[in-house]
Design a protein around this motif. Structure first.
Motif, PDB file in Angstrom:
ATOM      1  N   LEU A  38     -56.410 125.399  68.745  1.00  0.00           N
ATOM      2  CA  LEU A  38     -56.218 124.112  69.419  1.00  0.00           C
ATOM      3  C   LEU A  38     -54.959 123.398  68.932  1.00  0.00           C
ATOM      4  O   LEU A  38     -54.143 122.957  69.759  1.00  0.00           O
ATOM      5  CB  LEU A  38     -57.448 123.219  69.237  1.00  0.00           C
ATOM      6  CG  LEU A  38     -57.370 121.844  69.906  1.00  0.00           C
ATOM      7  CD1 LEU A  38     -57.141 121.993  71.411  1.00  0.00           C
ATOM      8  CD2 LEU A  38     -58.645 121.033  69.639  1.00  0.00           C
ATOM      9  N   PRO A  39     -54.736 123.275  67.614  1.00  0.00           N
ATOM     10  CA  PRO A  39     -53.486 122.648  67.169  1.00  0.00           C
ATOM     11  C   PRO A  39     -52.240 123.408  67.627  1.00  0.00           C
ATOM     12  O   PRO A  39     -51.217 122.789  67.932  1.00  0.00           O
ATOM     13  CB  PRO A  39     -53.604 122.664  65.632  1.00  0.00           C
ATOM     14  CG  PRO A  39     -55.066 122.733  65.361  1.00  0.00           C
ATOM     15  CD  PRO A  39     -55.637 123.564  66.479  1.00  0.00           C
TER      16      PRO A  39
ATOM     17  N   ARG B  33     -56.966 139.830  55.817  1.00  0.00           N
ATOM     18  CA  ARG B  33     -55.933 138.864  55.472  1.00  0.00           C
ATOM     19  C   ARG B  33     -56.555 137.495  55.258  1.00  0.00           C
ATOM     20  O   ARG B  33     -57.395 137.063  56.041  1.00  0.00           O
ATOM     21  CB  ARG B  33     -54.893 138.767  56.583  1.00  0.00           C
ATOM     22  CG  ARG B  33     -54.083 140.022  56.801  1.00  0.00           C
ATOM     23  CD  ARG B  33     -53.033 139.792  57.860  1.00  0.00           C
ATOM     24  NE  ARG B  33     -52.140 138.714  57.462  1.00  0.00           N
ATOM     25  CZ  ARG B  33     -51.422 138.001  58.316  1.00  0.00           C
ATOM     26  NH1 ARG B  33     -51.521 138.223  59.599  1.00  0.00           N
ATOM     27  NH2 ARG B  33     -50.633 137.046  57.877  1.00  0.00           N
ATOM     28  N   PRO B  34     -56.143 136.795  54.206  1.00  0.00           N
ATOM     29  CA  PRO B  34     -56.670 135.446  54.012  1.00  0.00           C
ATOM     30  C   PRO B  34     -56.187 134.529  55.122  1.00  0.00           C
ATOM     31  O   PRO B  34     -55.068 134.686  55.625  1.00  0.00           O
ATOM     32  CB  PRO B  34     -56.066 135.028  52.657  1.00  0.00           C
ATOM     33  CG  PRO B  34     -54.849 135.874  52.508  1.00  0.00           C
ATOM     34  CD  PRO B  34     -55.180 137.182  53.171  1.00  0.00           C
ATOM     35  N   PRO B  35     -57.012 133.592  55.569  1.00  0.00           N
ATOM     36  CA  PRO B  35     -56.598 132.684  56.647  1.00  0.00           C
ATOM     37  C   PRO B  35     -55.454 131.781  56.200  1.00  0.00           C
ATOM     38  O   PRO B  35     -55.386 131.366  55.043  1.00  0.00           O
ATOM     39  CB  PRO B  35     -57.871 131.875  56.933  1.00  0.00           C
ATOM     40  CG  PRO B  35     -58.656 131.952  55.663  1.00  0.00           C
ATOM     41  CD  PRO B  35     -58.362 133.308  55.080  1.00  0.00           C
ATOM     42  N   THR B  36     -54.551 131.493  57.106  1.00  0.00           N
ATOM     43  CA  THR B  36     -53.464 130.583  56.800  1.00  0.00           C
ATOM     44  C   THR B  36     -53.959 129.145  56.951  1.00  0.00           C
ATOM     45  O   THR B  36     -54.885 128.865  57.705  1.00  0.00           O
ATOM     46  CB  THR B  36     -52.277 130.812  57.750  1.00  0.00           C
ATOM     47  OG1 THR B  36     -52.734 130.696  59.096  1.00  0.00           O
ATOM     48  CG2 THR B  36     -51.691 132.199  57.539  1.00  0.00           C
ATOM     49  N   THR B  37     -53.327 128.237  56.235  1.00  0.00           N
ATOM     50  CA  THR B  37     -53.729 126.838  56.309  1.00  0.00           C
ATOM     51  C   THR B  37     -53.274 126.233  57.640  1.00  0.00           C
ATOM     52  O   THR B  37     -52.366 126.754  58.296  1.00  0.00           O
ATOM     53  CB  THR B  37     -53.120 126.036  55.154  1.00  0.00           C
ATOM     54  OG1 THR B  37     -51.683 126.039  55.295  1.00  0.00           O
ATOM     55  CG2 THR B  37     -53.498 126.658  53.817  1.00  0.00           C
ATOM     56  N   LEU B  38     -53.908 125.141  58.019  1.00  0.00           N
ATOM     57  CA  LEU B  38     -53.533 124.453  59.256  1.00  0.00           C
ATOM     58  C   LEU B  38     -52.085 123.983  59.174  1.00  0.00           C
ATOM     59  O   LEU B  38     -51.317 124.123  60.134  1.00  0.00           O
ATOM     60  CB  LEU B  38     -54.465 123.259  59.483  1.00  0.00           C
ATOM     61  CG  LEU B  38     -54.110 122.343  60.655  1.00  0.00           C
ATOM     62  CD1 LEU B  38     -54.128 123.112  61.966  1.00  0.00           C
ATOM     63  CD2 LEU B  38     -55.086 121.160  60.715  1.00  0.00           C
ATOM     64  N   ARG B  39     -51.699 123.446  58.027  1.00  0.00           N
ATOM     65  CA  ARG B  39     -50.332 122.942  57.858  1.00  0.00           C
ATOM     66  C   ARG B  39     -49.304 124.062  58.028  1.00  0.00           C
ATOM     67  O   ARG B  39     -48.315 123.904  58.738  1.00  0.00           O
ATOM     68  CB  ARG B  39     -50.182 122.301  56.480  1.00  0.00           C
ATOM     69  CG  ARG B  39     -48.789 121.736  56.198  1.00  0.00           C
ATOM     70  CD  ARG B  39     -48.770 121.011  54.849  1.00  0.00           C
ATOM     71  NE  ARG B  39     -47.458 120.445  54.585  1.00  0.00           N
ATOM     72  CZ  ARG B  39     -46.463 121.106  53.990  1.00  0.00           C
ATOM     73  NH1 ARG B  39     -46.657 122.370  53.624  1.00  0.00           N
ATOM     74  NH2 ARG B  39     -45.305 120.528  53.767  1.00  0.00           N
ATOM     75  N   ALA B  40     -49.560 125.202  57.385  1.00  0.00           N
ATOM     76  CA  ALA B  40     -48.617 126.320  57.479  1.00  0.00           C
ATOM     77  C   ALA B  40     -48.540 126.848  58.907  1.00  0.00           C
ATOM     78  O   ALA B  40     -47.460 127.201  59.395  1.00  0.00           O
ATOM     79  CB  ALA B  40     -49.044 127.438  56.528  1.00  0.00           C
ATOM     80  N   THR B  41     -49.674 126.902  59.582  1.00  0.00           N
ATOM     81  CA  THR B  41     -49.696 127.401  60.955  1.00  0.00           C
ATOM     82  C   THR B  41     -48.923 126.483  61.893  1.00  0.00           C
ATOM     83  O   THR B  41     -48.125 126.947  62.717  1.00  0.00           O
ATOM     84  CB  THR B  41     -51.143 127.544  61.448  1.00  0.00           C
ATOM     85  OG1 THR B  41     -51.846 128.466  60.612  1.00  0.00           O
ATOM     86  CG2 THR B  41     -51.187 128.043  62.882  1.00  0.00           C
TER      87      THR B  41
END
Length: 209
Positions: free
Chosen positions: A48-49, A113-121
């Motif tokens: 969504l973001p 793979r570890p999930p990426t953060t919302l900020r990084a995405t």
């Protein structure tokens, strides 16, 4: 005192339809931004973001182009050159990362793979948008210029923005349907290899264009 005649109000629908059609034709082509959105959709991660960031950015750039920014940018070749070289460097960097993922099967499946953060995405999404010169060429210059040919230019902009929202929503929401196919390491390898080729080709086109 007589009331002045204002005449018939132009129908905004033809302009809006034209904006939708032209915009959709431009953004459907496979590129860096679409490849990123597709990969996020396959991972079902912060979709969504990502869709909001892409659609809102397109809306901002289309609005700027219709308002006249496209003409101002076109008159500054030095700025266009800086945007082109910076964007090419960014795309080549991401192409290297995608190629590394394609060559390392253990890092290709979403569960590994570890999930990426919302900020990084979101930052990566904005980088693919604003560091890619093709985005400015398509939205600010091309769509902004075409809109000037229509009497209802802002209706054209609404149509163009609607196409962006519809496309990125469909791309992100529909990507998960490919998940069964891409559950295999080989499929992810092919996808990341294709992403690397797309990024490299786009960067080369920018540098040679």
């Amino acid at each position: 005192m007589p009331v002045p005649s204002v005449g018939p109000v132009p129908d905004p629908l033809p302009s809006a339809v034209a904006g939708f059609s032209v915009s959709l034709a431009l953004i459907v082509a496979i590129g860096a931004q679409n490849a990123f959105v597709l990969r996020q959709g396959l991972r079902r991660e912060h979709m969504l973001p990502v869709v909001v960031a892409c659609a809102a950015s397109d809306a901002l750039l289309i609005t700027a182009g219709i308002a006249g920014l496209g003409t101002a940018v076109a008159d500054r070749p030095g700025l266009l050159s800086a945007i082109r070289w910076g964007g090419a460097a960014f795309l080549l960097g991401y192409a290297v990362l995608a190629a590394r993922r394609a060559l390392r099967p253990g890092a290709l499946t979403p569960t590994d793979r570890p999930p990426t953060t919302l900020r990084a995405t979101v930052l990566a999404c904005l980088a693919f948008t604003y560091l890619n010169p093709h985005v400015y060429l398509d939205t600010v210059l091309l769509l902004g210029g075409v809109a000037q040919q229509y009497e209802q230019r802002w209706a054209f902009g609404v149509g163009a923005t609607s196409a962006s929202v519809a496309w990125f929503t469909a791309l992100g929401a529909g990507a998960h349907r490919l998940a069964p196919l891409l559950a295999r390491t080989t499929a992810w390898r092919v996808l990341d290899g294709a992403v690397a080729v797309v990024m490299t080709g786009t960067a080369a086109a920018l540098l040679l264009g």
